[in-house]
Design a protein around this motif. Structure first.
Motif, PDB file in Angstrom:
ATOM      1  N   GLY A   1       0.799  -1.238   0.000  1.00  0.00           N
ATOM      2  CA  GLY A   1       0.000   0.000   0.000  1.00  0.00           C
ATOM      3  C   GLY A   1       0.823   1.275   0.000  1.00  0.00           C
ATOM      4  O   GLY A   1       0.658   2.108  -0.901  1.00  0.00           O
ATOM      5  N   PRO A   2       1.724   1.469   0.978  1.00  0.00           N
ATOM      6  CA  PRO A   2       2.453   2.742   1.031  1.00  0.00           C
ATOM      7  C   PRO A   2       3.337   2.977  -0.195  1.00  0.00           C
ATOM      8  O   PRO A   2       3.493   4.118  -0.644  1.00  0.00           O
ATOM      9  CB  PRO A   2       3.317   2.606   2.296  1.00  0.00           C
ATOM     10  N   LEU A   3       3.894   1.908  -0.746  1.00  0.00           N
ATOM     11  CA  LEU A   3       4.790   2.052  -1.893  1.00  0.00           C
ATOM     12  C   LEU A   3       4.055   2.660  -3.088  1.00  0.00           C
ATOM     13  O   LEU A   3       4.565   3.559  -3.762  1.00  0.00           O
ATOM     14  CB  LEU A   3       5.364   0.672  -2.252  1.00  0.00           C
TER      15      LEU A   3
ATOM     16  N   VAL B   1       4.132   2.037 -14.567  1.00  0.00           N
ATOM     17  CA  VAL B   1       5.114   2.043 -13.480  1.00  0.00           C
ATOM     18  C   VAL B   1       5.935   0.761 -13.503  1.00  0.00           C
ATOM     19  O   VAL B   1       5.423  -0.325 -13.783  1.00  0.00           O
ATOM     20  CB  VAL B   1       4.396   2.200 -12.124  1.00  0.00           C
ATOM     21  N   ASP B   2       7.241   0.916 -13.240  1.00  0.00           N
ATOM     22  CA  ASP B   2       8.124  -0.230 -13.131  1.00  0.00           C
ATOM     23  C   ASP B   2       8.393  -0.490 -11.654  1.00  0.00           C
ATOM     24  O   ASP B   2       8.831   0.408 -10.926  1.00  0.00           O
ATOM     25  CB  ASP B   2       9.441   0.047 -13.861  1.00  0.00           C
ATOM     26  N   ALA B   3       8.117  -1.720 -11.247  1.00  0.00           N
ATOM     27  CA  ALA B   3       8.189  -2.040  -9.819  1.00  0.00           C
ATOM     28  C   ALA B   3       9.576  -1.750  -9.243  1.00  0.00           C
ATOM     29  O   ALA B   3       9.700  -1.170  -8.157  1.00  0.00           O
ATOM     30  CB  ALA B   3       7.813  -3.499  -9.602  1.00  0.00           C
ATOM     31  N   ALA B   4      10.632  -2.123  -9.971  1.00  0.00           N
ATOM     32  CA  ALA B   4      11.988  -1.947  -9.442  1.00  0.00           C
ATOM     33  C   ALA B   4      12.346  -0.468  -9.327  1.00  0.00           C
ATOM     34  O   ALA B   4      12.965  -0.032  -8.345  1.00  0.00           O
ATOM     35  CB  ALA B   4      12.992  -2.669 -10.347  1.00  0.00           C
TER      36      ALA B   4
ATOM     37  N   TYR C   1      11.487   4.694  -3.582  1.00  0.00           N
ATOM     38  CA  TYR C   1      10.866   4.649  -2.261  1.00  0.00           C
ATOM     39  C   TYR C   1      11.899   4.323  -1.192  1.00  0.00           C
ATOM     40  O   TYR C   1      11.958   4.961  -0.138  1.00  0.00           O
ATOM     41  CB  TYR C   1       9.757   3.603  -2.274  1.00  0.00           C
ATOM     42  N   GLU C   2      12.755   3.338  -1.491  1.00  0.00           N
ATOM     43  CA  GLU C   2      13.768   2.953  -0.498  1.00  0.00           C
ATOM     44  C   GLU C   2      14.852   4.004  -0.390  1.00  0.00           C
ATOM     45  O   GLU C   2      15.456   4.180   0.675  1.00  0.00           O
ATOM     46  CB  GLU C   2      14.340   1.572  -0.861  1.00  0.00           C
TER      47      GLU C   2
ATOM     48  N   SER D   1       4.662   7.889   3.244  1.00  0.00           N
ATOM     49  CA  SER D   1       3.438   7.480   2.588  1.00  0.00           C
ATOM     50  C   SER D   1       2.469   6.890   3.618  1.00  0.00           C
ATOM     51  O   SER D   1       2.691   7.007   4.830  1.00  0.00           O
ATOM     52  CB  SER D   1       3.766   6.468   1.496  1.00  0.00           C
ATOM     53  N   TYR D   2       1.439   6.276   3.160  1.00  0.00           N
ATOM     54  CA  TYR D   2       0.424   5.691   4.053  1.00  0.00           C
ATOM     55  C   TYR D   2      -0.148   4.481   3.347  1.00  0.00           C
ATOM     56  O   TYR D   2       0.032   4.308   2.134  1.00  0.00           O
ATOM     57  CB  TYR D   2      -0.688   6.715   4.330  1.00  0.00           C
TER      58      TYR D   2
END
Lengths: 470, 487
Positions: free
Chosen positions: B81-83, B138-141, B147-148, B175-176
């Protein structure tokens, strides 16, 4: 089946009894109800409810017993009355069962089935025991006294949802006012049959209105005032309206004086205005009717009437299908006063029209019996009973659909409510009795002494109605 | 009596007709208005009667639905969720929808006409199809790298494919978890109140809904304007600029944080981030040409949708020369969303052509058939091709020899620009650290990614170093993830 008796009557005097028609229609009525019951289960759980056979057998047994009673004791009764009553009662049970699914903690269908059984028992009792409706004429004053007592008693019980119309003893509750309807109709019929000539032809004439003398008018106005007074005390405007309408219709049919209509409408308008303006419970209902969405604008969410209108609108032309609507949003009284909204949402305008037509047919058959009978009491009684149904349907259906201010009242046979369903079965039983009387062959029959010459004012009509459509 | 009975019967017939006419009124003629009454819960109940379609990243849905058995049956669930909250938004039974959940609501809830089996079918029957899926760009990586990289610090990352405008990452931090808002009841209202009360504003989508002063990162735009307008013919030629520079028409002096800015060339001014040179160039270009240049990069556009609305990035249209000088170095009223600054980098990397940024790749129906595909089209022509090439060289110089060395990746052509934006009363707030960059695999003919990173609470001194120190490593991680993707 219709010709099972072998009495050797002259053929031209024999009317078909039509019991076979009644039986076929009853089978149809039971099958439609069972189909509705199964449809709810299929829509909700993708499975026919396990007790569908039991439900069908129960309803079928009730219908069969009622049919046997009619066949034995009122063989010439109108064949439409009983099937319509069974169908409406069956549909009512389906709708209540369907709403029970939304309220797991408040199950009403079983209770309603018990009440329906009791209602059919009363039906059978009336058909079997009451051999001739004219007997009732003798008990007119007893009837009115009982009616007044029944209407007075709930005043001493606490109000339920704003109306003091309930008697609660233990877990058992009923509305005595329901039974009073029949008793008042009996009284009005008997009194008007005995006094209609005096009412019609005596008294002063003012402009074109013939006003009756105080001597004949006195008792009836007293009764009317009393009953309306009691009802205003009980804050049950619907029943009050019903009694008043019944009174005016019967008076008009008995005397033919339009003056009565004028006076009646004036009284009704004045009464409605006063009660609507000053009695808070009724006043709020009138406000709701004038603007059903006011509470939404005020941020208090939709009123019951608004929810009811939403339900009807959601149904549209064909309805959502049984079990697939959301009329439970109406909340309180969804199974009783607002049961028609569920029918409107899930069966659509099509189904609703069918239901209205069933009621119309029931009323029409009552009127028809009234036309065919020759004794004034029987006539007035059948007109009165049929008018009770007509007015009641109009008042509650018009109320929940925003046509007139909403007044709490039960949709005959459909709505949850034991007293109501029992009362309606008795009404149908009485209609069966008078219709049997009307259709039965009575060669050389002598009329009761009460017949007045005025009946003969329109002889072609009598012949027409007795001869046509049979 | 018979005549009167008939009249009474006619009266009953009148009642019946009144009921039927009224029924037709309610059920047919006024039905639509009643159905659409906001207080009528039926639409809501139907809406949650079926599982909502999913939002897909790569091959994996990042959303789900669970059947609660309540009146509003299906509630939204979110994996990670937050990502992905800045991408998906929330779909709440209590608070409505935002972002993609809002922009693609008709697809996800099954009312979109493209999902209907026949044209106009849904419009005619008002029926609901099973919810369709929205496949994002969007690309997950890449998303995860951003985010990280922020690691909970306040800030945002936006990454684009410069050649297509596809958004590869939209990160907002902190984020949330939007799932906390999915249902109804006190837990949801409590979560809502808590999230709104929080000083770090976790529900704010900083990547597209928050604008920051872009600071020195904006100098790329000013450089483009100077080159396009012919104010600077040769980026390596010395400019006649004093340091510090007195803002025109005032006695206020504009200092340089960097050394060697006096008379520095445009290329040098970009490499070490000279305020004086760029401010003076902005004034020389003039308001009109500056407005044309910023417009080409996407500033002052109120209507950009990706498909969610993107906040307007601002460059004032009516300014005095001293204000223009400050605006030209990304101060005064100049503000930009992180996505806007990623678009600046993307336009430079894509030889001056700015592709329309978009977040949705395609929409499929419940069975996975594609019913709508987002085309890639040109959004603006930002600069001349030649100007873009010169800017690329200058940005590469920033990473190789200037303030952005932290963004360098071995064997990859990386161009970047740092920024540190002062804000608050008398510039007392902690500066925002910016880094915008792009990367291009030397073997590839086209750039792989353009990225913008902003870190709000950069814990460093006020020098441009903070942009290079805090934001550049995040940009590098994002670019590396994107390069892996394109290989």
């Amino acid at each position: 089946m219709t010709a099972s008796t072998a009495d050797a009557r002259p053929p031209e005097l024999r009317l078909p009894k039509r019991r076979g028609v009644e039986l076929s229609l009853l089978i149809g009525a039971v099958l439609i109800s069972v189909y509705g019951y199964a449809a709810v289960g299929l829509a909700r759980n993708n499975a026919v409810p396990p007790d569908v056979a039991g439900y069908g057998a129960g309803l079928g047994l009730l219908a069969l017993l009622a049919h046997l009673a009619v066949r034995l004791r009122a063989p010439y009764a109108d064949p439409l009355l009983l099937p319509i009553a069974v169908l409406l009662n069956g549909l009512g049970l389906v709708l209540i069962y369907r709403l029970d699914l939304e309220t797991p903690r408040d199950q009403a269908a079983t209770t309603q089935l018990v009440w329906s059984t009791l209602g059919v028992a009363f039906f059978i009792a009336v058909v079997v025991l009451l051999r001739d409706h004219r007997v009732l004429q003798r008990y007119a004053y007893l009837a009115v006294a009982t009616a007044l007592v029944l209407m007075t008693v709930p005043i001493f019980f606490p109000a339920v949802n704003g109306a003091k119309i309930w008697i609660r003893v233990g877990g058992f509750s009923f509305q005595p006012g329901e039974f009073a309807k029949i008793l008042l109709a009996v009284f009005f019929a008997a009194y008007l049959a005995a006094n209609r000539n005096a009412l019609a032809y005596t008294g002063r004439r003012i402009w074109r209105l013939q006003l009756p003398t105080g001597r004949v008018l006195g008792p009836i106005v007293a009764i009317w005032l009393l009953s309306v007074g009691v009802l205003v005390l009980e804050r049950d405007l619907g029943t009050s309206l019903l009694f008043f309408g019944l009174f005016v219709i019967m008076l008009y049919v008995a005397t033919g004086r339009t003056g009565w209509i004028a006076v009646g409408l004036l009284l009704a308008a004045a009464g409605a205005f006063v009660v609507g303006s000053f009695e808070p419970h009724v006043h709020s209902r009138v406000q709701d009717w004038l603007d059903p969405f006011a509470s939404i604008d005020a941020g208090r969410g939709p009123s019951q009437l608004a929810q009811s209108l939403f339900a009807f609108a959601a149904g549209g032309m064909l309805g959502t299908g049984l079990g697939l609507g959301h009329s439970i949003l109406i909340g309180f009284a969804a199974k009783s006063d607002f049961i028609l909204a569920t029918a409107g949402e899930e069966l659509g305008l099509t189904g609703l029209t069918a239901i209205f037509l069933l009621y119309a047919l029931l009323v029409a058959r009552g009127y028809r019996a009234g036309l065919a009978l020759r004794d004034p009491f029987g006539r007035l009684l059948s007109i009165g009973l049929a008018s009770i149904l007509a007015l009641q349907v109009f008042v509650i259906a018009g109320g929940v659909m925003g046509l007139i201010p909403l007044t709490g009242m039960a949709m005959p046979f459909l709505a949850q409510g034991g007293s109501s369903v029992v009362t309606n079965w008795i009404i149908v039983a009485l209609l069966i009795r008078v219709s049997a009387e009307a259709r039965a062959p009575h060669p050389g029959r002598t009329e009761a002494g009460a017949i007045a010459p005025i009946v003969e004012e329109d002889p072609p009509d009598v012949g027409h109605h007795q001869g046509a459509g049979r | 009596m018979i005549r009167y009975i008939r009249r009474a019967a006619a009266f009953c017939l009148l009642l019946l007709v009144a009921l039927l006419v009224n029924a037709a009124r309610v059920q047919l003629f006024e039905a639509d208005a009643l159905d659409d009454n906001p207080a009528n819960r039926r639409t809501t109940i139907e809406r949650y009667d079926q599982p909502r379609g999913d939002i897909v990243v790569g091959d994996e849905p990042v959303t789900g639905s669970k059947d609660t058995g309540e009146q509003l049956a299906h509630e939204r669930t979110y994996r990670h969720g937050p990502l992905y909250a800045p991408v998906t938004g929330y779909a709440s039974q209590t608070y409505g929808t935002t972002l993609l959940e809002n922009a693609e609501d008709d697809v996800l809830s099954g009312t979109a006409s493209v999902l209907a089996p026949l044209p106009l079918w849904g419009d005619l029957t008002r029926s609901r199809q099973p919810g369709g899926d929205v496949v994002t760009t969007v690309d997950a990586a890449v998303q995860r790298a951003g985010y990280e990289g922020l690691a909970g610090r306040r800030g945002a990352v936006a990454a684009l494919d410069p050649g297509t405008g596809a958004i590869l990452a939209l990160v907002s931090s902190p984020s949330y978890d939007p799932e906390r808002l999915s249902g109804t009841g006190s837990s949801v209202t409590d979560a809502w109140a808590e999230l709104n009360r929080s000083a770090s504003r976790p529900m704010l989508n900083r990547a597209i809904r928050q604008t920051y002063p872009p600071g020195s990162a904006f100098k790329i735009v000013t450089a483009a304007a100077a080159l396009d307008a012919g104010v600077v013919e040769d980026p390596d030629e010395e400019t006649d600029t004093p340091s510090p520079y007195v803002l025109p028409g005032t006695t206020t002096t504009l200092p340089d944080e960097a050394r060697g800015c006096e008379n520095a060339s445009l290329a040098e001014a970009i490499r070490v981030s000279c305020n004086t040179v760029m401010a003076r160039l902005g004034v020389e270009v003039g308001l009109e040409d500056m407005l044309e240049a910023v417009g080409g990069f996407g500033f002052n556009d109120d209507d950009l949708r990706i498909p969610s609305r993107v906040a307007r990035s601002n460059f004032d249209t009516d300014m005095s020369d001293d204000q223009l000088a400050q605006s030209a170095i990304g101060q005064f009223d100049t503000t930009a969303t992180p996505l806007q600054m990623a678009m600046v980098a993307a336009a430079v990397a894509n030889d001056g052509e700015l592709r329309r940024p978009h977040l949705v790749d395609r929409v499929t129906d419940h069975d996975g058939r594609t019913v709508r595909r987002e085309g890639s089209d040109t959004y603006r022509r930002a600069t001349k091709r030649e100007t873009a090439r010169q800017l690329q060289r200058m940005m590469v110089d920033v990473v190789e020899n200037g303030t952005g060395t932290n963004a360098a990746i071995d064997g990859v052509r990386v161009g970047g620009k740092t920024g540190t934006a002062q804000h608050g009363v008398d510039n007392t707030g902690t500066p925002y650290a910016w880094f915008i960059s792009w990367a291009r695999d030397p073997d590839s003919g086209r750039p792989a990614v353009a990225v913008a990173v902003v870190v709000e609470d950069a814990s460093a001194n006020r020098a441009d170093v903070s942009g290079g120190g805090n934001a550049a490593p995040i940009a590098r991680a994002v670019m590396e993830a994107a390069l892996t993707r394109s290989r």
